[in-house]
Write a protein that holds these residues in place. Structure first.
Motif, PDB file in Angstrom:
ATOM      1  N   TYR A  79       1.387  -1.016  -0.490  1.00 35.02           N
ATOM      2  CA  TYR A  79       0.121   0.176  -0.104  1.00 35.02           C
ATOM      3  C   TYR A  79       0.419   1.031  -0.352  1.00 35.02           C
ATOM      4  CZ  TYR A  79      -3.870   2.363   0.827  1.00 35.02           C
ATOM      5  OH  TYR A  79      -5.347   3.970   0.641  1.00 35.02           O
TER       6      TYR A  79
ATOM      7  N   TYR B 221      -4.284  -3.267  -3.160  1.00 36.19           N
ATOM      8  CA  TYR B 221      -5.488  -3.782  -2.482  1.00 36.19           C
ATOM      9  C   TYR B 221      -6.458  -5.213  -1.930  1.00 36.19           C
ATOM     10  CZ  TYR B 221      -6.439   1.373  -3.259  1.00 36.19           C
ATOM     11  OH  TYR B 221      -6.780   2.537  -3.245  1.00 36.19           O
TER      12      TYR B 221
ATOM     13  N   SER C  94     -12.593   3.817  -5.222  1.00 34.15           N
ATOM     14  CA  SER C  94     -10.904   4.359  -4.897  1.00 34.15           C
ATOM     15  C   SER C  94     -11.150   4.442  -5.843  1.00 34.15           C
ATOM     16  CB  SER C  94     -10.268   3.541  -4.375  1.00 34.15           C
ATOM     17  OG  SER C  94      -8.986   4.529  -3.719  1.00 34.15           O
TER      18      SER C  94
HETATM   19  C1  AVI Z   1      -9.532   6.063   2.337  1.00 34.54           C
HETATM   20  N1  AVI Z   1      -8.465   5.826   1.094  1.00 34.54           N
HETATM   21  C2  AVI Z   1      -8.038   6.681   0.326  1.00 34.54           C
HETATM   22  C3  AVI Z   1      -8.604   4.078   0.866  1.00 34.54           C
HETATM   23  C4  AVI Z   1      -8.003   3.854   0.135  1.00 34.54           C
HETATM   24  O1  AVI Z   1      -6.961   3.969  -0.775  1.00 34.54           O
HETATM   25  O2  AVI Z   1      -9.661   3.722  -0.946  1.00 34.54           O
HETATM   26  C5  AVI Z   1      -9.029   3.290   1.481  1.00 34.54           C
HETATM   27  C6  AVI Z   1      -8.422   1.592   1.598  1.00 34.54           C
HETATM   28  N2  AVI Z   1      -9.357   0.159   1.150  1.00 34.54           N
HETATM   29  C7  AVI Z   1      -8.744  -0.551   1.155  1.00 34.54           C
HETATM   30  N3  AVI Z   1      -7.277   0.065   1.339  1.00 34.54           N
HETATM   31  C8  AVI Z   1      -7.488   1.059   1.533  1.00 34.54           C
END
Ligand code: AVI
Length: 332
Positions: free
Chosen positions: A67, A217, A293
């Motif tokens: 991430y 993800y 997202s």
């Molecule tokens: C908060 N948001 C910006 C994250 C995204 O990457 O969209 C939420 C997330 N969902 C899965 N991983 C992180």
């Protein structure tokens, strides 16, 4: 009082529910979960991920090797703090939308010239109060004024402090990407109104190789899967639901035409679930869509901001062009 009813969108041959959904007296989560399950296709707002266990899982996501957004944005903030602080100017008041753990703001506060006041806005009051108290301890000269509110709704903020410099909004993390395009426009228009005469510093994740997006993800440790499935666990805790978590699978994929990662919870078999005393059927493979997202180009983000009334200014990115931070001048 007239009971609240939910009109499910009807397709031509769809069965009509025998009775309207009774949602009066339920929490917003309960109402939205019932509405999501009664609709076709099924989809619920991602804001319900963030109860205490969900927020803790999100913090773990931010640390995952796959991430990249959090560490890349922090890297940009560290590398460009002096230039960003220069753009913000002296005595400024910072309004942070969806403030969370109040970690990124420290990088800005440390570089800023005598920040006057900091207003973190978050819907989770307890979490916000604790984080605000910690920040206040570390920045004694700064007035920290937490605002418990849903910033996706229309906001009313306290008046600017007398003698304060300009009001600058901070919306990091690419949370803007979790809105639908109309919601993003609505949010930006609201931000332009509350930041009138000031500016917005906005973080936006950039479009990139879909393989990198997919990995971010679908992490190897399964933390994102646990984060997604926590929505069902939350429904079991708060709504007396009986979701069997092992009967649903995390699914996250890149939707190329819409330039977004979609997250879903997919039923692994035909099954029935009870939520708030109502029964719903899932066929095998049927999904509950839990998050989008969206990914941006620098130009697509600037066009969106312009449509909302901002004048786009400088853009800071990392050397690999993974993430972007935008300086957006609010109307006067
Ligand atoms: C908060 N948001 C910006 C994250 C995204 O990457 O969209 C939420 C997330 N969902 C899965 N991983 C992180």
């Amino acid at each position: 009082m007239k009971p609240a009813t939910f009109a499910a969108p009807r397709r031509r041959f769809e069965a009509v529910p025998a009775e309207p959904l009774e949602t009066a007296g339920l929490s917003a989560f309960g109402q939205d979960m019932l509405a999501a399950l009664a609709a076709s296709p099924r989809s619920i707002a991602p804001k319900y991920f963030y109860d205490a266990p969900g927020s803790a899982l999100f913090d773990r996501i931010c640390e995952l090797p796959e991430y990249y957004p959090t560490r890349t944005e922090v890297g940009i903030l560290q590398a460009q703090a002096v230039h960003i602080a220069e753009a913000i100017g002296p005595n400024a008041e910072i309004v942070e939308f969806g403030a969370g753990s109040l970690l990124k703001i420290r990088l800005l506060l440390d570089a800023m010239d005598r920040p006057s006041r900091y207003l973190p806005i978050d819907i989770s009051g307890e979490h916000l109060a604790q984080a605000a108290a910690r920040l206040q301890q570390d920045y004694a000269g700064l007035e920290v004024l937490p605002v418990v509110a849903d910033y996706t709704q229309d906001l009313i903020l306290p008046r600017a402090a007398p003698h304060a410099g300009r009001r600058v909004g901070f919306f990091p993390g690419s949370t803007i990407g979790n809105f639908t395009p109309p919601q993003a426009l609505h949010f930006l228009r609201m931000a332009a109104r509350v930041l009138r005469g000031g500016a917005l510093l906005l973080g936006a994740d950039l479009f990139k190789d879909p393989a990198l997006l997919h990995a971010a993800y679908n992490d190897a440790q399964g933390v994102t899967a646990a984060f997604n499935l926590n929505l069902l666990a939350r429904a079991n805790r708060e709504l007396g639901a009986d979701f069997v978590l092992s009967q649903f699978a995390h699914s996250a994929f890149y939707n190329a035409p819409l330039r977004r990662i979609e997250m879903h919870l997919v039923s692994l078999r035909e099954q029935q679930v009870t939520v708030c005393g109502r029964r719903f059927s899932f066929s095998e493979g049927e999904s509950l869509h839990t998050e989008n997202s969206h990914k941006f180009t620098v130009d697509s983000l600037r066009a969106l901001a312009t449509e909302a009334g901002f004048t786009p200014g400088r853009v800071w990115t990392d050397p690999n062009q993974l993430f972007s931070l935008h300086w957006l001048q609010a109307p006067s």
